[in-house]
Design a protein around this motif. Structure first.
Motif, PDB file in Angstrom:
ATOM      1  N   ALA A  16       0.836  -1.206   0.000  1.00 27.54           N
ATOM      2  CA  ALA A  16       0.000   0.000   0.000  1.00 27.54           C
ATOM      3  C   ALA A  16       0.873   1.259   0.000  1.00 27.54           C
ATOM      4  CB  ALA A  16      -0.930  -0.002   1.209  1.00 27.54           C
ATOM      5  N   ILE A  17       1.916   1.257   0.835  1.00 29.71           N
ATOM      6  CA  ILE A  17       2.859   2.386   0.851  1.00 29.71           C
ATOM      7  C   ILE A  17       3.541   2.514  -0.509  1.00 29.71           C
ATOM      8  CG2 ILE A  17       5.011   3.216   1.857  1.00 29.71           C
ATOM      9  CD1 ILE A  17       4.135   1.943   4.511  1.00 29.71           C
ATOM     10  N   ALA A  18       3.897   1.373  -1.103  1.00 29.19           N
ATOM     11  CA  ALA A  18       4.558   1.377  -2.412  1.00 29.19           C
ATOM     12  C   ALA A  18       3.687   2.052  -3.461  1.00 29.19           C
ATOM     13  CB  ALA A  18       4.877  -0.057  -2.835  1.00 29.19           C
ATOM     14  N   ALA A  19       2.390   1.723  -3.478  1.00 23.84           N
ATOM     15  CA  ALA A  19       1.480   2.319  -4.468  1.00 23.84           C
ATOM     16  C   ALA A  19       1.432   3.837  -4.314  1.00 23.84           C
ATOM     17  CB  ALA A  19       0.086   1.717  -4.323  1.00 23.84           C
ATOM     18  N   ILE A  20       1.380   4.320  -3.069  1.00 21.47           N
ATOM     19  CA  ILE A  20       1.316   5.764  -2.819  1.00 21.47           C
ATOM     20  C   ILE A  20       2.624   6.445  -3.223  1.00 21.47           C
ATOM     21  CG2 ILE A  20       1.092   7.526  -1.026  1.00 21.47           C
ATOM     22  CD1 ILE A  20      -0.678   5.523   0.515  1.00 21.47           C
ATOM     23  N   VAL A  21       3.761   5.844  -2.828  1.00 22.82           N
ATOM     24  CA  VAL A  21       5.069   6.436  -3.132  1.00 22.82           C
ATOM     25  C   VAL A  21       5.306   6.474  -4.637  1.00 22.82           C
ATOM     26  CG1 VAL A  21       7.562   6.088  -2.916  1.00 22.82           C
ATOM     27  CG2 VAL A  21       6.094   5.805  -0.910  1.00 22.82           C
ATOM     28  N   VAL A  22       5.002   5.378  -5.332  1.00 19.27           N
ATOM     29  CA  VAL A  22       5.212   5.326  -6.783  1.00 19.27           C
ATOM     30  C   VAL A  22       4.325   6.352  -7.486  1.00 19.27           C
ATOM     31  CG1 VAL A  22       4.926   3.894  -8.844  1.00 19.27           C
ATOM     32  CG2 VAL A  22       5.987   2.935  -6.802  1.00 19.27           C
ATOM     33  N   TYR A 107       2.291   0.810 -13.242  1.00 21.71           N
ATOM     34  CA  TYR A 107       2.885   0.276 -12.011  1.00 21.71           C
ATOM     35  C   TYR A 107       1.994   0.523 -10.797  1.00 21.71           C
ATOM     36  CZ  TYR A 107       7.083  -0.359 -14.803  1.00 21.71           C
ATOM     37  OH  TYR A 107       7.960  -0.765 -15.777  1.00 21.71           O
ATOM     38  N   VAL A 108       1.349   1.676 -10.738  1.00 23.46           N
ATOM     39  CA  VAL A 108       0.464   1.960  -9.605  1.00 23.46           C
ATOM     40  C   VAL A 108      -0.737   1.013  -9.607  1.00 23.46           C
ATOM     41  CG1 VAL A 108      -1.102   3.664  -8.585  1.00 23.46           C
ATOM     42  CG2 VAL A 108       1.152   4.370  -9.387  1.00 23.46           C
ATOM     43  N   LEU A 109      -1.359   0.854 -10.754  1.00 25.72           N
ATOM     44  CA  LEU A 109      -2.512  -0.060 -10.856  1.00 25.72           C
ATOM     45  C   LEU A 109      -2.095  -1.492 -10.553  1.00 25.72           C
ATOM     46  CD1 LEU A 109      -4.254   1.398 -14.044  1.00 25.72           C
ATOM     47  CD2 LEU A 109      -5.161   1.430 -11.716  1.00 25.72           C
ATOM     48  N   SER A 110      -0.919  -1.890 -11.028  1.00 31.74           N
ATOM     49  CA  SER A 110      -0.429  -3.244 -10.753  1.00 31.74           C
ATOM     50  C   SER A 110      -0.180  -3.448  -9.266  1.00 31.74           C
ATOM     51  CB  SER A 110       0.857  -3.518 -11.544  1.00 31.74           C
ATOM     52  OG  SER A 110       0.625  -3.469 -12.935  1.00 31.74           O
TER      53      SER A 110
END
Length: 480
Positions: A16-22, A107-110
């Motif tokens: 979840a953090i990864a999606a926000i950061v990316v 990448y965010v959607l993935s």
């Protein structure tokens, strides 16, 4: 107590953090730093894999009042979800650049879809199953239509969205029956209650069971819920198809296992029959329809249907520990093969040309012998040729059927495997014996080719040394 709960969902928190950061990094820095979204995504996947491993070493088995769980089964599936996604992103990096597709959005959607997948894997209640399924599915609808102005992709997205919405409703309908009867969302509590169901409610329980199986097998792509598979595979960009053919399969498998093995073990007398019928039909129609295909993505789509049939055959074995272990081995091997197969299509799709038709593989051995050899490994493995891992996976299923005296099913699976070998070996024949359309050498990106080589060699390695994966899966056998 709260800390213990958080530990059970650390992989989900990481993604979840990864999606926000990316998303934010690509928005503000993407135009200045090339491949920033790709690099951050891969780094966070490695971190998530490490967090999952550390979590497994000191497991907290149930969290959030029974809504999530952490054990050997969730650990293995989550790690292979991260591995499959990591490989897909390696394959897709240059593909996205070459076609000027929105990389940050991809990448965010993935990542959001991966979050749904690992949530579904660790789900221990009807509520978290539904949340995980929706979080897995919704980003996929957008991913399928990521190529703007491409009519076939939009059609694939709409088709998948409509069918996915219907199956989500079907799942909720089945869950409402179970909750109304048991008064609980926790799968373990439901399983305990349904061990001695009220005779008046038995038929309702069976109806709910069929509805929930329908949703899980739709995501897997089993007959008769397979209609979307070849059309959606063909209509989506190759990078999206590679993701769609790998990560969601592991999540849907976990969903099916959790519902049947934990929530409804006492109803095995019924769901084993349902799975048997779906397996027989999936293997038959998957192979039959694949024979006539000249489009590789449609061929691999129908191949998926057939392989899912073998997974369902494995799940009908007894005891449940053997069924899950055998099916888990097969689904992991299949995902590795599917990832590599679609990765090959991505590698060959250079300069804006999508390699999809069988004729595009003509004489490939003369244009790039190494890529042709990697395809040979994958096709031989999917066909069940020793010593590749696909052979070992099918052997485990057929041996399990024979040991339980399901001789007719074992013979059927064996015969259909021989028939399936035709369309896999046809690809090899075209590559090595047909005349190429042109003699221009195919130059693949080194990083992409390295990832594909590791993926294919892993398929060979797990066939020669199956104990590597068997020993990893063994704790699941003990757990169940």
């Amino acid at each position: 107590m709260m800390l213990a709960n958080i530990i059970t969902v650390l992989p989900e928190i990481t993604i979840a953090i990864a999606a926000i950061v990316v998303m934010l990094s690509d928005l503000f820095l993407g135009k200045y730093i090339k491949s920033l979204a790709y690099i951050l995504t891969q780094v966070f996947l490695i971190i998530a894999a490490w967090v999952t491993f550390k979590q497994y070493i000191t497991p907290v088995f149930v969290g959030f009042d029974g809504h999530t769980t952490s054990n050997a089964f969730t650990f293995i599936l989550q790690e292979f979800i991260f591995l499959a996604a990591f490989l897909v992103f390696i394959y897709g990096k240059d593909y996205l650049q070459d076609r000027n597709l929105p990389k940050g959005e991809f990448y965010v959607l993935s990542l959001l879809s991966i979050l749904g997948a690992i949530t579904l894997v660790s789900a221990h209640s009807l509520l978290t199953i539904y949340i995980g399924l929706e979080l897995l599915s919704l980003p996929l609808y957008a991913l399928l239509a990521i190529r703007r102005g491409f009519a076939i992709g939009a059609e694939a997205a709409i088709k998948y969205f409509i069918l996915g919405a219907i199956t989500s409703g079907i799942l909720l309908y089945g869950m409402s029956f179970i909750y109304g009867i048991t008064g609980s969302l926790n799968l373990s509590d439901i399983g305990t209650y349904l061990a001695t169901p009220d005779a008046a409610h038995l038929n309702i329980v069976l109806v709910a069971m069929v509805l929930m199986i329908a949703t899980a097998t739709f995501k897997l792509g089993a007959v008769p819920f397979h209609m979307w598979v070849p059309d959606v595979y063909e209509g989506s960009p190759n990078a999206v198809t590679a993701y769609l053919g790998s990560v969601p399969k592991l999540a849907a498998f976990a969903m099916l296992v959790n519902i049947l093995m934990i929530g409804m073990p006492a109803q095995a007398f019924a769901w084993t029959k349902v799975l048997t019928v779906l397996a027989v039909l999936s293997i038959f129609f998957g192979n039959l329809l694949a024979l006539a295909q000249t489009n590789m993505k449609r061929l691999l789509g129908y191949s998926t249907v057939s392989h899912v049939g073998f997974v369902l055959l494995a799940l009908m074995l007894s005891p449940h520990s053997l069924a899950v272990s055998t099916a888990l081995y097969y689904i992991i091997v299949y995902v590795l093969m599917a990832t590599a197969s679609f990765g090959v299509l991505i590698v060959l799709s250079v300069k804006g040309n999508d390699v999809e038709n069988l004729s595009d593989f003509a004489g490939l051995n003369r244009r790039n012998p190494w890529v042709a050899f990697l395809i040979l490994i994958n096709m031989f493995s999917m066909a069940g040729v020793p010593p590749f891992s696909g052979f070992v996976a099918k052997l485990f299923v057929i041996m399990g059927l024979v040991d339980h005296q399901h001789y007719v099913l074992a013979g059927y699976a064996l015969v259909m495997s021989v028939i399936a070998a035709y369309y896999y070996l046809r690809v090899v024949k075209v590559m090595y014996f047909d005349e190429p359309k042109e003699m221009t050498r195919i130059h693949a990106n080194k990083n992409t080719l390295l990832g594909l080589s590791v993926n294919s060699i892993l398929i060979l390695l797990l066939g020669v040394f199956p104990a590597l994966l068997v020993n990893l899966i063994h704790p699941v056998y003990v757990l169940l």
